[in-house]
Design a protein around this motif. Sequence first.
Motif, short mmCIF file in Angstrom:
data_model
loop_
_atom_site.label_atom_id
_atom_site.label_comp_id
_atom_site.label_asym_id
_atom_site.label_seq_id
_atom_site.Cartn_x
_atom_site.Cartn_y
_atom_site.Cartn_z
N VAL A 1 0.87 -1.18 0.00
CA VAL A 1 0.00 0.00 0.00
C VAL A 1 0.91 1.22 0.00
O VAL A 1 1.75 1.38 0.90
CB VAL A 1 -0.93 0.00 1.23
N LEU A 2 0.75 2.09 -0.99
CA LEU A 2 1.64 3.24 -1.17
C LEU A 2 0.97 4.52 -0.71
O LEU A 2 -0.23 4.72 -0.92
CB LEU A 2 2.04 3.38 -2.64
N GLN A 3 1.76 5.39 -0.10
CA GLN A 3 1.33 6.76 0.16
C GLN A 3 2.58 7.64 0.24
O GLN A 3 3.40 7.49 1.14
CB GLN A 3 0.52 6.89 1.44
N SER A 4 2.71 8.55 -0.74
CA SER A 4 3.92 9.36 -0.81
C SER A 4 3.66 10.66 -1.58
O SER A 4 2.94 10.65 -2.57
CB SER A 4 5.04 8.57 -1.52
N PRO A 5 4.28 11.77 -1.14
CA PRO A 5 4.19 13.02 -1.90
C PRO A 5 5.20 13.08 -3.03
O PRO A 5 5.27 14.07 -3.75
CB PRO A 5 4.50 14.08 -0.84
N GLY A 6 6.00 12.01 -3.20
CA GLY A 6 6.98 11.98 -4.29
C GLY A 6 8.39 12.17 -3.77
O GLY A 6 8.68 11.98 -2.58
N CYS B 1 5.86 9.22 -7.03
CA CYS B 1 5.18 8.05 -6.47
C CYS B 1 4.42 7.23 -7.52
O CYS B 1 4.42 6.00 -7.44
CB CYS B 1 4.23 8.48 -5.35
N PRO B 2 3.76 7.85 -8.53
CA PRO B 2 3.10 7.01 -9.53
C PRO B 2 4.03 6.04 -10.24
O PRO B 2 3.57 5.02 -10.76
CB PRO B 2 2.51 8.05 -10.51
N SER C 1 -5.87 9.84 -4.50
CA SER C 1 -5.39 11.03 -5.23
C SER C 1 -4.02 10.74 -5.81
O SER C 1 -3.02 10.63 -5.08
CB SER C 1 -5.34 12.23 -4.28
N ILE C 2 -3.94 10.61 -7.14
CA ILE C 2 -2.72 10.24 -7.86
C ILE C 2 -2.41 11.36 -8.84
O ILE C 2 -3.25 11.72 -9.66
CB ILE C 2 -2.90 8.91 -8.60
N GLY C 3 -1.21 11.92 -8.75
CA GLY C 3 -0.92 13.08 -9.59
C GLY C 3 0.53 13.17 -10.04
O GLY C 3 1.44 12.60 -9.43
#
Length: 246
Positions: free
Chosen positions: A119-124, A156-157, A173-175
């Motif tokens: 499970v990923l969660q990162s601002p990059g 992150c994507p 939210s993927i950007g």
Amino acid sequence: MNARNIARTLSAVLLFQVGIGALLILGDVRQAPLSMPFMGPQTPRLSEPVRPGDQRRTYAPDRDRPATRPLREAGDLPDRLTLTRENGQDRLEGTIAPGDAERVIALIDEADPVIETLVLQSPGGAVQDALTLGRHLRDRAIATEILSGEICYSACPYLFAGGTTRSASDSASIGVHQHSFGENTLLPAFIATEDIQRGQAEVMTYLDDMGIDPLVMRHAMSTPADEIYILVPEELTRYGFLPGAE
């Protein structure tokens, strides 16, 4: 010319220059009011809902959160990628810092039980580390997932793309946005441009290898680094991040 006359002349010249400067500033404001940061329309914040055609938001993940409240409040994300296991889920969260790829790869390879889904969660963060780590996820046949109300921005994507299978909530939210690739202001402009082009080519090759349409990079390359382009579910499917309807 005596000293008094010289002083008067200098004062007059100074006042004239100040007046000309004021007129020029006033003219700029009248002719291009939208270019003034305090007068033009502001890019909406991350907390405002995203709709197709209205997808650019200010890039301030530490300050703002998406409009959808996450199912789990993670608090402030770590300054480096952190691998944790929580309620049976393996989570990789935080900023992607230089050197994280080698460190996290070792943690993944040592994990017991073996990691099947991250499970990923990162601002990059660091693009090169994201690509290296993403390739390792693919080599290890690890799936990737992004949960409701959680974020995956900037580099992150590319981690997300590395998953053998990928899933994301409609309210995740993927950007994407522009990146720097080893930016060095001491380098001549033509060398810096070559570095950027080489970096973009490497990213596009990686996306193609992962089964992602490199055309998604048009959104990244046209969105400045202080903003983020949020990919809506239809685009995530169109570019291959998510499977299409069967």
